[in-house]
Write a protein that holds these residues in place. Structure first.
Motif, PDB file in Angstrom:
ATOM      1  N   ALA A 382       0.833  -1.204   0.000  1.00 30.57           N
ATOM      2  CA  ALA A 382       0.000   0.000   0.000  1.00 30.57           C
ATOM      3  C   ALA A 382       0.871   1.259   0.000  1.00 30.57           C
ATOM      4  O   ALA A 382       0.543   2.248  -0.644  1.00 30.57           O
ATOM      5  N   LEU A 383       1.969   1.197   0.726  1.00 28.24           N
ATOM      6  CA  LEU A 383       2.873   2.336   0.782  1.00 28.24           C
ATOM      7  C   LEU A 383       3.526   2.598  -0.573  1.00 28.24           C
ATOM      8  O   LEU A 383       3.606   3.727  -1.042  1.00 28.24           O
ATOM      9  N   TYR A 385       2.738   1.230  -3.634  1.00 31.43           N
ATOM     10  CA  TYR A 385       1.834   1.366  -4.783  1.00 31.43           C
ATOM     11  C   TYR A 385       0.554   2.069  -4.363  1.00 31.43           C
ATOM     12  O   TYR A 385       0.491   3.279  -4.339  1.00 31.43           O
ATOM     13  N   ASP A 386      -0.482   1.313  -4.054  1.00 28.38           N
ATOM     14  CA  ASP A 386      -1.706   1.926  -3.532  1.00 28.38           C
ATOM     15  C   ASP A 386      -2.471   0.934  -2.685  1.00 28.38           C
ATOM     16  O   ASP A 386      -2.140  -0.239  -2.627  1.00 28.38           O
ATOM     17  N   VAL A 387      -3.510   1.424  -2.019  1.00 29.15           N
ATOM     18  CA  VAL A 387      -4.236   0.593  -1.059  1.00 29.15           C
ATOM     19  C   VAL A 387      -4.853  -0.635  -1.720  1.00 29.15           C
ATOM     20  O   VAL A 387      -4.884  -1.724  -1.142  1.00 29.15           O
ATOM     21  N   GLN A 388      -5.318  -0.479  -2.964  1.00 28.54           N
ATOM     22  CA  GLN A 388      -5.958  -1.629  -3.615  1.00 28.54           C
ATOM     23  C   GLN A 388      -4.951  -2.762  -3.863  1.00 28.54           C
ATOM     24  O   GLN A 388      -5.232  -3.938  -3.583  1.00 28.54           O
ATOM     25  N   ILE A 389      -3.783  -2.397  -4.397  1.00 23.52           N
ATOM     26  CA  ILE A 389      -2.743  -3.403  -4.597  1.00 23.52           C
ATOM     27  C   ILE A 389      -2.406  -4.036  -3.250  1.00 23.52           C
ATOM     28  O   ILE A 389      -2.262  -5.255  -3.117  1.00 23.52           O
ATOM     29  N   GLY A 390      -2.291  -3.169  -2.229  1.00 26.05           N
ATOM     30  CA  GLY A 390      -2.000  -3.683  -0.895  1.00 26.05           C
ATOM     31  C   GLY A 390      -3.033  -4.708  -0.458  1.00 26.05           C
ATOM     32  O   GLY A 390      -2.697  -5.768   0.081  1.00 26.05           O
ATOM     33  N   LEU A 450      -9.542  -5.068  -8.047  1.00 26.02           N
ATOM     34  CA  LEU A 450      -9.125  -4.030  -9.001  1.00 26.02           C
ATOM     35  C   LEU A 450     -10.138  -3.835 -10.118  1.00 26.02           C
ATOM     36  O   LEU A 450      -9.932  -3.018 -11.006  1.00 26.02           O
TER      37      LEU A 450
END
Lengths: 452, 452
Positions: A382-383, A385-390, A450
């Protein structure tokens, strides 16, 4: 090993290597004659076939047998094929019956038959008894040379019996106690006999017997001997009549081989059955190639899975970046579980019937691990990339670890239940299953979160 | 194990489970009183802490000690913390000195100190001797209760000495022979003494001694005892003076623990140190999480590598399909090599100084495996896709297998040389290195052949 012993050991090895390298038989003979039998064995286990045979021929007669007895059966078999018939017959006759059988299994059938026929009749009968049992059973590793006593005999009479057999009995420290039908009704130790009044009857001294049937596996019998912490374990037929005895030093060797076998198989190799440096490179390759091919074929499953999701990958190439991490963690989690359960099976701490308990535990362990790793994975992804990937990474790790630990935990039990080697059964199945299923789960979660 | 024994074992386990489940102490007591000590131990190793304590309190006095002695030190420590002080003191006093030390290591310092002070003076001295040695050394596992003789004594005099010590000597079957300064100058067996004429001097009967220093690791001493196939191994100080004796049954237990440790560590877990079913789930999780976290952190290296080559992946998504297969085979090849060498190290078949030989062998093994697998990979990939993809896959497999086997083979040796546990050292390093480097090689070859 302390400093002094290590240096003298290294010195011995270097001296032998130097003499062999310089092809100086005179010097080699001098070096070898200064060594103890156990030093010769240590050295011989590091040489190739040719050099080992050269060293062996140089041994003084008295030591040759002791060194021969100390080598693995595979190396014995090689040596035998390089010696003259009379030399082999002499060695063979001097071996104990149980050691003979191990060697016979390594020789071509014609050589084995010839050696057997060359034995004196009583020796041949003793060996034939042992040979009569199935491969891998304790019957083939036990010694038929035991001393027995009976409940009605006295301690003094039993000690006399021991005195008569001091030369040839495999052990004089543990005596099975037999009834009139040769059934084992107790055991008594030499210490007990020495402690007792000579007139005391054996029935008052003996302990309740532990014994194993001759048809059980050598490994389970050896494990039992170890668990009971006894010096010798009586071996009986299916009517509890004594047929042999397993001494603790043989139990140790059996367990050492069994452990080498497990260690090799759980990593997907066949056991080498000889010391590493004494094994030709082609043997090592052969021991590893089979399972790698099985693994490769199983892994084409992952290629299929990924090709199914190829369009997803094209849309989000970033998903590719995490593939090695996810299947690496999944594979390791499955391997941890499989190793733990395989070892527990070997020690007798779990049995196939415990599959329910093991399943329940590994589901809990796997999900706990998955939760911990998933949180870490979520945070980092999340850090960066983004929260969704996280979210995708976190949930996938949770699922993969739970599945991997569960499958890894029960595969060895299933293997044992269908009479396969648990260690062999676990490895490639787990890896392939976890990889393929893990990828499917990954992409399904990715698509869901996603929206692709 | 034969059918009959297995059924009676299962019956025992079920009877105990039923009584515990029904909270019927009366029935549990009846069941337990019918069991042999070894059956009680088997059952106890499958229970949780609470149930185990319940069963233990129900044991008849005579059996309680025997069962206690048969449990792992970790379980002993738990039991002790649930018993009254007088009960503990009694058990503790009845243990052999070497078993006491194992238990003391499991207890809080205050409890340990109290127990030691509660011993009779001679017992306390014996225990203190053993405690004086470093953790993990054979000094802490040896028995200080041995019988000795001297070269000038006769066989008959030696047998008398044995008779005096029949009650308390750890073993009477192997006697160290000491000179005037208590140095070990030979060993003689009870069998030799019984075989000899009573007037024969020990000097004529004794064999050249093998012994170990008290400061060497328990595992190496136990391995030596096993290799020499002897019933007991004398332990000496740095001036070859006798300080204790290691009996083969203790050697067996030491090796069993050492093997469990290796099996666990090479799969990336910490050893459980108790039977699987007796281990709480949180302990299992703790034993596995550390290395998974290390692995996860190492695996972020693969994420980096793939992100560097992200544009290559976008151009040829088909390259993604083979990633799990390639690193799966690489990881397994590395693991095979590491397992083989770790086991060889444990058995004493290789030593860190052999790193040159091991390197040479594993390069050859790895490249042979890589050639075989690479050919298969080339053929399949060329058929399904095209010759160029086939070439990439084939060459990558060749490179990965060679690198993985080489790194896997030498990592345990490096670990041993820097005094780390070879099994621990190998696992995560190999996996991470092989995965990351393998991916780099893959993409470089792909770029070269596919001109991207």
């Amino acid at each position: 090993m302390d400093e002094k012993t290590m240096t003298s050991e290294e010195a011995v090895i270097e001296a032998v290597d130097r003499a062999l390298g310089g092809k100086d038989l005179q010097e080699l003979s001098t070096v070898v004659h200064q060594l103890s039998a156990s030093q010769v064995i240590d050295v011989a286990e590091r040489l190739n076939v040719k050099d080992r045979a050269v060293v062996f021929r140089l041994l003084p007669k008295g030591q040759a047998l002791e060194v021969f007895e100390g080598l693995d059966a595979t190396l014995q078999g090689e040596l035998v094929q390089g010696l003259k018939d009379e030399e082999v017959a002499l060695l063979f006759a001097d071996l104990d019956p149980d050691d003979r059988v191990g060697l016979l299994d390594e020789l071509p059938a014609t050589v084995a038959r010839r050696l057997l026929l060359g034995l004196p009749p009583e020796e041949r009968d003793l060996t034939a008894e042992v040979l009569g049992y199935p491969q891998g059973s304790i019957g083939r590793r036990m010694s038929p040379e035991y001393v027995v006593t009976h409940p009605e005999l006295t301690a003094g009479q039993s000690l006399d019996r021991i005195h008569e057999r001091l030369e040839d009995a495999e052990t004089i420290y543990t005596l099975p106690v037999l009834d009139g039908q040769r059934r084992v009704v107790g055991v008594v130790s030499l210490r007990d006999l020495m402690r007792a009044h000579p007139q005391e009857p054996v029935s008052a001294l003996m302990h309740a017997p532990e014994y194993v049937q001759a048809t059980v596996t050598a490994e389970s019998a050896a494990r039992r001997c170890a668990d009971l912490r006894i010096l010798a374990l009586p071996v009986v037929d299916n009517e509890a009549r004594l047929v042999g005895i397993l001494t603790v030093d043989d139990a140790l060797w059996i367990l050492e081989d069994a452990e080498s076998e497990d260690a090799a198989r759980i990593s997907g190799s066949e056991p080498l059955r000889r010391p590493y440096l004494a094994t030709p490179v082609r043997n090592i390759v052969r021991s590893r190639i089979v399972w790698l091919l099985v693994l490769a074929i199983g892994a084409t499953l992952t290629v299929q899975v990924l090709s199914v999701f190829e369009d997803t990958l094209e849309q989000m190439v970033v998903l590719t970046l995490f593939i090695p991490l996810l299947i690496g963690i999944g594979g390791n989690t499955g391997n941890q579980a499989a190793t733990t359960v395989t070892r527990a099976l070997a020690l007798g701490d779990v049995r196939p019937r415990d599959i329910g308990q093991v399943l329940a535990r590994e589901v809990r362990v796997g999900s706990s691990l998955g939760l911990l790793l998933g949180s870490v994975g979520f945070a980092i992804a999340a850090l960066v990339y983004d929260v969704q990937i996280g979210g995708v990474i976190g949930l996938t790790l949770l699922s993969i670890c739970t599945m991997a630990a569960t499958v890894g935990g029960i595969m060895p039990l299933i293997g044992k239940a269908i009479r396969a080697d648990p260690a062999v059964f676990s490895n490639p199945f787990i890896t392939t299953f976890v990889d393929a299923t893990g990828l499917i789960v990954y992409f399904l979660i990715a698509r869901a979160i996603l929206n692709i």
